[in-house]
Every structure is written in structure tokens, then in C-alpha cells.
Design a protein around this motif. Structure first.
Motif, PDB file in Angstrom:
ATOM      1  N   LEU A  27       0.829  -1.191   0.000  1.00 23.60           N
ATOM      2  CA  LEU A  27       0.000   0.000   0.000  1.00 23.60           C
ATOM      3  C   LEU A  27       0.872   1.253   0.000  1.00 23.60           C
ATOM      4  CD1 LEU A  27      -2.676  -1.118   2.615  1.00 23.60           C
ATOM      5  CD2 LEU A  27      -2.900  -1.103   0.135  1.00 23.60           C
ATOM      6  N   LYS A  28       0.299   2.350  -0.478  1.00 28.94           N
ATOM      7  CA  LYS A  28       1.016   3.614  -0.496  1.00 28.94           C
ATOM      8  C   LYS A  28       1.243   4.086   0.931  1.00 28.94           C
ATOM      9  CE  LYS A  28       2.653   7.320  -2.589  1.00 28.94           C
ATOM     10  NZ  LYS A  28       3.848   7.265  -3.445  1.00 28.94           N
ATOM     11  N   LEU A  29       2.490   4.256   1.296  1.00 35.23           N
ATOM     12  CA  LEU A  29       2.819   4.672   2.657  1.00 35.23           C
ATOM     13  C   LEU A  29       2.897   6.186   2.729  1.00 35.23           C
ATOM     14  CD1 LEU A  29       5.618   2.067   3.454  1.00 35.23           C
ATOM     15  CD2 LEU A  29       3.173   1.888   3.907  1.00 35.23           C
ATOM     16  N   GLN A  30       2.316   6.744   3.774  1.00 34.51           N
ATOM     17  CA  GLN A  30       2.275   8.190   3.958  1.00 34.51           C
ATOM     18  C   GLN A  30       2.944   8.563   5.276  1.00 34.51           C
ATOM     19  OE1 GLN A  30       0.867  10.375   1.757  1.00 34.51           O
ATOM     20  NE2 GLN A  30       0.116   8.805   0.365  1.00 34.51           N
TER      21      GLN A  30
ATOM     22  N   ILE B 148       3.627  17.672  -2.264  1.00 30.20           N
ATOM     23  CA  ILE B 148       4.449  18.277  -3.323  1.00 30.20           C
ATOM     24  C   ILE B 148       5.041  17.188  -4.204  1.00 30.20           C
ATOM     25  CG2 ILE B 148       6.558  19.591  -3.797  1.00 30.20           C
ATOM     26  CD1 ILE B 148       5.991  21.194  -1.240  1.00 30.20           C
ATOM     27  N   GLN B 149       5.564  16.153  -3.562  1.00 27.60           N
ATOM     28  CA  GLN B 149       6.143  15.042  -4.321  1.00 27.60           C
ATOM     29  C   GLN B 149       5.108  14.393  -5.233  1.00 27.60           C
ATOM     30  OE1 GLN B 149       6.904  11.071  -2.567  1.00 27.60           O
ATOM     31  NE2 GLN B 149       9.072  11.546  -2.822  1.00 27.60           N
ATOM     32  N   LYS B 150       3.898  14.206  -4.715  1.00 29.71           N
ATOM     33  CA  LYS B 150       2.831  13.570  -5.497  1.00 29.71           C
ATOM     34  C   LYS B 150       2.460  14.432  -6.702  1.00 29.71           C
ATOM     35  CE  LYS B 150      -1.615  11.212  -4.955  1.00 29.71           C
ATOM     36  NZ  LYS B 150      -2.179  11.689  -6.220  1.00 29.71           N
ATOM     37  N   LYS B 151       2.379  15.748  -6.501  1.00 33.00           N
ATOM     38  CA  LYS B 151       2.065  16.653  -7.608  1.00 33.00           C
ATOM     39  C   LYS B 151       3.140  16.567  -8.691  1.00 33.00           C
ATOM     40  CE  LYS B 151      -0.655  20.206  -5.168  1.00 33.00           C
ATOM     41  NZ  LYS B 151      -1.772  20.334  -6.105  1.00 33.00           N
ATOM     42  N   LEU B 152       4.390  16.505  -8.249  1.00 32.91           N
ATOM     43  CA  LEU B 152       5.491  16.447  -9.206  1.00 32.91           C
ATOM     44  C   LEU B 152       5.467  15.150 -10.005  1.00 32.91           C
ATOM     45  CD1 LEU B 152       8.443  17.900  -7.077  1.00 32.91           C
ATOM     46  CD2 LEU B 152       7.219  19.034  -8.924  1.00 32.91           C
ATOM     47  N   THR B 153       5.291  14.032  -9.315  1.00 31.48           N
ATOM     48  CA  THR B 153       5.320  12.744 -10.000  1.00 31.48           C
ATOM     49  C   THR B 153       4.076  12.517 -10.861  1.00 31.48           C
ATOM     50  OG1 THR B 153       4.428  11.724  -7.997  1.00 31.48           O
ATOM     51  CG2 THR B 153       6.808  11.638  -8.292  1.00 31.48           C
ATOM     52  N   ASP B 154       2.939  13.065 -10.444  1.00 29.74           N
ATOM     53  CA  ASP B 154       1.700  12.872 -11.211  1.00 29.74           C
ATOM     54  C   ASP B 154       1.637  13.760 -12.445  1.00 29.74           C
ATOM     55  OD1 ASP B 154       0.933  11.044  -9.356  1.00 29.74           O
ATOM     56  OD2 ASP B 154      -0.566  12.298  -8.361  1.00 29.74           O
ATOM     57  N   SER B 155       2.092  15.006 -12.299  1.00 27.65           N
ATOM     58  CA  SER B 155       1.895  15.992 -13.378  1.00 27.65           C
ATOM     59  C   SER B 155       3.135  16.268 -14.213  1.00 27.65           C
ATOM     60  CB  SER B 155       1.397  17.316 -12.774  1.00 27.65           C
ATOM     61  OG  SER B 155       0.218  17.110 -12.029  1.00 27.65           O
TER      62      SER B 155
END
Length: 746
Positions: free
Chosen positions: A112-115, A179-186
Motif C-alpha cells: 500500500l502507499k505509505l504516507q 508536493i512530491q505527489k504533484k510532481l510525480t503525477d503531473s
């Protein structure tokens, strides 16, 4: 933050009384020499603080029963989890059934995605902090101690693994993860998004291996993650910008001077940037250094630069004395000192001349530290940094930060534009750096042959960079000549050194005579790409300035014996490869039986296992090495069947002073009959510390003891060096270079 020591640091009454008594004794002894007295008190206090801090870091609250067995734990994920290939690494703060800080790995693609901030119940298997201990190798135990980890381990597949509470608070790590998620997604389409991510939030896990190698080969890695340079530039820019605008407001300056207003905002900017980076130890150090300068301005204290420098150094060491175990600590403060010194030189020269002078000064002055810590560097790093520093400082970093800000404000078009500019700047820079990387003579290797050699190199470099008026450069030339001409201790004719490297659960030997080098097996390679060739063997060869391997022998095809071979084939010159499984080797290789015996420099080498009836472990190449006085047998993974064959074939000719334990001390080997014929005085067992195979088997070690054979284990001794001359000498790495933070062998 810095004070992550698990137990409250406190002194017992007896310790406090002793400490005060020592201080009073110093004052009484040197009452007429206050400078000496205060210097000794300062040193004693610092030494005591380091000892107290270290003691509490080493004093883990984890009972021995929890190690090396599956256990259920409850705790919270700290900092950003790092996803690499098929595993996720994360820091876990355990609350039950014990309290501790763990470095865990979760393998597989389906976890699972760890947060950060999530509370989990996990089934894990943990082990004591441990590392391979070899000449030239990375001291992972020291790194774990410096980072204050109590243990390492991995998550086991189980239904026990459950998320208890998702993090709902606005922790800074949540912001960083968003921020990391935005960078990797977009923005995953951008080639250098990993570097951009590292510059924004300090997480380098997304940097491509090829990019990291490029920065490493050109000595520009310090620019590709948040460092003191970035925090200093950003906070300095904020200071200058807001001071400039504040001066335009007359009423404002009457209430508060522009420099003080700018210092407040510069300090705030440094704090926010360090906070976004997660406040790792290097960032804490950079923030303290910037903070000392800004606080001095706010308090209107007119300290000179060296006083501010000393204050920052003192605060860093008080906040975390373990900083002295970090190469970054030494490099950052050393480089800052060089910059302070360099700025004061050639003030009458053009700014461009001074810029080039300081860059060259840094490159020359840091040679001793680079040699001491890394043993490798780039000859053209001054040119690389002269271009890379302005690119990162004035284009890549500011545009990346602004892009992240606009992305967080949902201004997507502006964010895309800024990130594209940052990415394009790195594309152009990488093209330039690749030209340097491709130069054959770009890389230099130097390993000091002794502590004196390193001291002479350091003193020589310092004398060179000091002003010519001091007339020390002639002495510098003498010192550097001593370093250059100091011979590496070479073996004499008839002498041989057999090094059993500490490669964990595996096997690798380096055999050296006066003019030749042989490698017998190369340790393991793991799914992540980590292998013993890169991690252990190559650093050892570089440290001993070995550039050519005359013969490499791969005893058989098991991963823990062949895993590091490809790394060696790619990175060093190998004249000949001998093996029992030539079909598994990419380079031309021959059967061990093709070379039944040879001599090097008065040392005899003889292959013993020629039987083609065997496969697998029993087909292992077996090598006996001897000089006029002593002998050793290298056995690979042979088992009882092959042992019996060797006895029938060679009989008493197997007799050797040292035996490398067959198959890591497995109960399938080391038969009574074999030990009786070989009759060794010593046996060397290469196996991992508390490995899952339970090597060496208790029944085997008992058998060795019954035969009155002395036992050496890499799991306890680290690298083991056996030298044959007229006498036989044995050196154990962990014993020779003992460190208080290394684990004890049990």
C-alpha cells in the motif's frame, strides 16, 4: 529535529559530582593561567557531552528477544518514504511492544502507499545494526549510528499489516509528500524531475541513476540536493530583496532598519526552506550557519566573519555532536572557511578573477578531505562547478521553488513553464557535464597509504593556499613530494597475502603476491542491483591501488559467489577468468582444470578439484596456495562427496595451515575425515552475521574445536588478512580498527 535521542539525556548524581570535581580540579591547577584553564574546561565539557550523547544513542530499548524473529509492532511513519524499484524504505517510530527508531524496507510492487504520519501495525523482522567492514568500504554501521537508528529490518507479507490511523494533521511531511505527489503525477515527463524534486523537498530517491552518476563523476552532487549553498543563496536573496524594498519606505526605516527587517525575513526564509526539506541533519547545519549570521544582524552585534563562523560551528556540535561522523559536516565547514579566506584575498582584482580564484581554491583545498573520505574525485571539477553552481543557483533552484509554489496555488500554466525552464537548464548543463565525464583522465584515485601520508597531504595543501608572504610553499612542495613518493608497502618475493573480504553471506578472497593479484569468488548480487563487486571488492582494490587482476576464479555458479563478477568485468582490467561454469560468464572463461598449477613470485598455486562427475556445490574449483613455509586451501562450496574425492586423489598433499571453511560452515561439509587429512591450524568461515542459514552450523564449529582448530569468522572479525612469509600473521579488521559504535559479536 536534532534531539531525536530516544532517552532523556541526564546525569546520575555520581557522574555529575565527578564532572564538577574535574572542572574544579582544572581551575585549581591552572588558576594563574586562565586561557589554559578555560580551554581545558571547554575540551572536557565537549568530550563529556559527546560521550553522554553517544551512550544514549547506543543504549537501545529493544530487548534481545525481538531480534531475528517475526514480531508485530505498532508505530508511526516518520519523514518521506522512499520508493525504489520494487521496495519502499521508510523510518518507523515504534511505540509498541518497545520504543525505538527503525529503518525498514517493504519489498514488492503491491504494498500500500505509505504516507508520512500514518500509524501502522506491521509484522516485521529486525536485526542489529550491522555492515560489511573492509578496507575502503562504506561504514554503514557508522551511518546508522549517526542517524540514531536502533535497528534495521523489513516488513513480512502478512494480513497483520494494517493501517491503523491515516495522518490527518497538517504536518510538514504531509506537505512535502503532497508536493512530491504533484510532481510525480503531473511532471513525470520531465527528464530531470527527480533532481527538481530533490531541490524542492530534499528527497533524492527519484533522481535517475544515470543523473546521479553524472553528478558524482564531476563532483557536483552537492548541488543536486538541498545543501547549505542553496539555503544560503535563497535566504540571502530574500534578505537583499526585502531590505532593498524596505529602504524605499522612509517611515518604515525610521521604525526598523532595513537590514534588520531583511534579516528577519531571511531567517524566516531559511527556516521555511529547511522545513520543506524535512530538516535532515545537513539542512539543520546549514540553517544554523545562516541563522547565526541573521541573528547577529538582528541583535546588532558587530562580530567579524570568523566569530560568526565559530559560533555556528559551536552550535552545530552542541545540538548534535554526532555530526563529526558525517563527511558533509567536514566538507561544509571546511569549504565555508576556504570561501571566507578566499574572499579576503585579491580584493583589488576583477570580480571574475576572484570568482575563478575561489573556485580553484576550493577544488585544491578540499583534495585531502576528498582523498580521506572518498579516495576518488574529478580532475575537472573546478570547471564543472564553475558552470554548474551559477546554473543551479540562479536558474534551476529558484525556478523549481517558484514552480512548486505556483503548483500548490493551482496556477498550473505558470508552474509548468517554470518547471520546464528548470528542466531545460539541467538538460543543457548535463550535456556540458557529460563531455567532462567522458574524458578518460577525468577521474583520479588516491588512497593515503598511512595516517602520516594523509597528514602530510593536508599540511602541504594548506601551506600552498596560504599567502605567499608566509614563505611556506617550499615546505609544501617537500610534503607533497613525500606523499607522492611514499611507497606502498609491497610484498617480498615468496610472500603472499590472502584477504577474505567481509561480504556477508557469501565468499570473496583477494590474493596478492609481489607482482600479481588473484580474486577467488565475488560475493552476491541482490535484486535491487546492490552487489559486492561495487560495494566491497572495487573499493578494496582502489584502496590498495590495484589496477589489474591477473586471474579471477569463480568457484561455481551460486549467486553468493558469482554475483559481483559483472561489476568487476565492467570496472577493472581482468586478464583471465577461470571457473567450473564458463557458460554463465559473459567474458571468455576457461575451466579451472585448464590451469592445474602455476607459480607467481615464489608462491605456488595448485588446482585440486578436477572431477567432471560433480555439479553444483561439489563442482567448486578448489585452490591450494603455498610458499616455502605455509599453505592455505580455498574450497568454495564443496560438500562431503567432493571432500572424499579430494582425499582419494591427493591424500596427504591436502595438508594446509589454513582452511577456508567449505560451504560457509554448513553441516553438509567439513567432515571428520577431511579435517583429519587437511589438519589445519586455522579455519576461516565467511558467513553473514546471524544469517538465515545459521552458518556456521553448531555441529561444524564443535567439530573444528574437537580437532583443535582455531576459528576465524568474518561475521565477527570483518575482513581477515592472512600473510605468509617466514611467519604467518593474521589481522582482523574489526579488532585492528575497533570503533565504539560497532556492534559486538555474539
Amino acid at each position: 529535529m536534532v534531539f531525536s535521542v530516544k532517552n532523556t539525556i541526564s546525569l546520575s548524581t555520581g557522574e555529575l559530582i565527578l564532572f564538577i570535581a574535574i572542572l574544579m580540579g582544572i581551575l585549581a591547577t591552572f588558576s594563574r593561567h586562565k586561557l589554559i584553564a578555560f580551554s581545558l574546561i571547554f575540551f572536557t565539557a565537549g568530550f563529556s557531552w559527546m560521550g553522554l550523547f553517544s551512550t544514549h544513542v547506543l543504549k537501545a530499548d529493544i530487548d534481545e528477544q525481538f531480534f531475528n524473529t517475526p514480531i508485530g509492532i505498532i508505530g508511526t511513519i516518520q519523514e518521506l518514504p522512499q520508493v525504489k524499484h520494487n521496495k519502499t524504505q521508510f523510518i518507523f517510530d515504534v511505540s509498541k511492544p518497545f520504543k525505538g527508531k527503525l529503518k525498514l524496507s517493504w519489498y514488492g510492487h503491491n504494498q500500500l502507499k505509505l504516507q508520512s504520519g500514518d500509524q501502522w501495525k506491521l509484522l516485521v523482522k529486525i536485526k542489529h545494526n550491522n555492515s560489511y567492514q573492509n578496507t575502503g568500504g562504506f561504514d554503514y554501521e557508522r551511518w546508522l549510528f549517526y542517524k540514531q537508528f536502533d535497528a534495521t529490518g523489513y516488513v513480512k507479507r502478512s494480513n497483520v499489516n494494517q493501517l491503523i490511523t491515516a495522518n490527518s494533521s497538517v504536518l510538514i511531511n504531509t506537505v512535502r509528500q503532497n508536493i512530491q505527489k504533484k510532481l510525480t503525477d503531473s511532471f513525470s515527463h520531465l527528464d530531470f524531475i527527480g533532481v527538481i524534486n530533490a531541490l524542492i523537498i530534499g528527497d533524492r530517491s527519484l533522481i535517475k541513476d544515470s543523473h546521479w552518476q553524472l553528478f558524482k563523476d564531476t563532483n557536483t552532487t552537492h548541488l543536486s540536493v538541498i545543501s547549505g549553498l542553496h539555503i544560503g543563496l535563497i535566504s540571502g536573496f530574500i534578505f537583499l530583496l526585502f531590505s532593498f524594498f524596505w529602504r524605499r519606505c522612509t517611515i518604515c526605516t525610521l521604525k526598523l532598519p532595513a537590514s534588520i527587517f531583511g534579516a528577519y525575513l531571511g531567517l524566516l526564509g531559511a527556516f521555511i526552506y529547511a522545513l520543506i526539506a524535512g530538516f535532515p541533519i545537513p539542512t539543520q547545519r546549514a540553517f544554523i550557519m545562516a541563522g547565526v549570521v541573521f541573528v547577529s544582524i538582528i541583535l546588532r552585534r558587530h562580530h567579524n566573519t570568523w566569530q560568526l563562523y565559530g559560533g555556528a560551528l559551536l552550535l552545530v556540535l552542541i545540538s548534535n555532536p554526532l555530526s563529526v561522523f558525517s563527511a558533509g559536516f567536514w566538507l561544509s565547514f571546511y569549504v565555508v572557511a576556504i570561501i571566507i579566506y578566499g574572499i579576503g584575498q585579491h580584493k583589488d582584482k576583477h570580480w571574475l578573477f576572484r570568482l575563478i580564484y575561489i573556485q580553484l581554491l576550493i577544488s585544491v583545498a578540499t583534495l585531502p578531505l576528498i582523498a580521506g573520505f572518498f579516495s576518488i574525485g574529478s580532475i575537472f571539477s573546478p570547471i564543472a562547478n564553475l558552470v554548474a553552481i551559477p546554473v543551479f543557483s540562479f536558474i534551476t533552484t529558484p525556478f523549481s521553488l517558484l514552480g512548486a509554489l505556483f503548483s500548490y496555488l493551482h496556477l498550473q500554466s505558470l508552474s509548468e513553464l517554470l518547471f520546464s525552464i528548470a528542466n531545460q537548464s539541467l538538460i543543457y548543463l548535463s550535456f556540458f557535464l557529460k563531455q567532462i565525464q567522458l574524458l578518460e583522465f577525468n577521474q583520479w584515485h588516491y588512497t593515503p597509504v598511512s595516517n602520516f601520508s594523509l597528514f602530510a597531504l593536508t599540511a602541504g595543501i594548506i601551506f600552498i593556499v596560504l599567502p605567499s608572504a608566509l614563505k611556506l610553499r617550499k615546505i609544501a612542495l617537500v610534503l607533497l613530494a613525500i606523499v607522492w613518493l611514499q611507497p606502498i608497502e609491497k610484498l617480498k618475493h615468496g610472500e603472499v597475502n590472502i584477504t577474505t573480504l567481509d561480504v556477508g553471506q557469501g565468499l570473496s578472497h583477494v590474493v596478492r603476491t609481489q607482482n600479481h593479484t588473484l580474486i577467488f569468488d565475488t560475493g552476491a548480487r541482490y535484486r535491487s542491483g546492490f552487489n559486492m563487486g561495487d560495494a566491497v571488492i572495487l573499493p578494496y582494490l582502489q584502496s590498495n591501488q590495484i589496477n589489474l587482476i591477473d586471474i579471477t576464479i569463480i568457484s561455481h555458479g551460486d549467486n553468493d559467489h558469482i554475483g559481483g563478477l559483472n561489476s568487476l568485468l565492467e570496472n577493472t582490467a581482468i586478464s583471465k577468468v577461470l571457473t567450473s561454469i564458463p557458460e554463465k560468464i559473459s567474458q571468455d572463461a576457461e575451466q579451472c582444470s585448464a590451469y592445474p598449477s602455476w607459480q607467481w613470485d615464489g608462491v605456488s598455486f595448485k588446482m585440486l578439484n578436477f572431477s567432471h562427475q560433480f555439479t553444483g556445490n561439489n563442482a567448486s574449483c578448489v585452490l591450494r596456495i603455498s610458499n616455502d613455509s605455509h599453505s592455505i586451501m580455498l574450497t568454495g562450496d564443496i560438500e562431503k562427496q567432493a571432500e572424499l574425492h579430494l582425499i582419494k586423489t591427493w591424500g596427504d598433499k591436502l595438508k594446509s595451515d589454513v582452511l577456508i571453511s567449505p560451504h560457509h560452515g554448513s553441516k553438509t561439509s567439513s567432515s571428520d575425515q577431511f579435517l583429519s587429512v587437511v589438519s589445519p591450524k586455522w579455519v576461516v568461515i565467511s558467513s553473514g552475521y546471524k544469517n538465515r542459514f545459521n552458518h556456521p552450523a553448531k555441529i561444524v564449529t564443535n567439530r573444528y574445536q574437537q580437532h583443535k582448530i582455531n576459528i576465524l569468522k568474518t561475521s565477527c572479525a570483518g575482513q581477515i588478512d592472512i600473510k605468509f612469509s617466514d611467519q604467518m600473521t593474521i589481522e582482523r579488521f574489526r579488532q585492528t580498527f575497533k570503533r565504539y559504535y560497532w556492534r559486538e559479536c555474539k
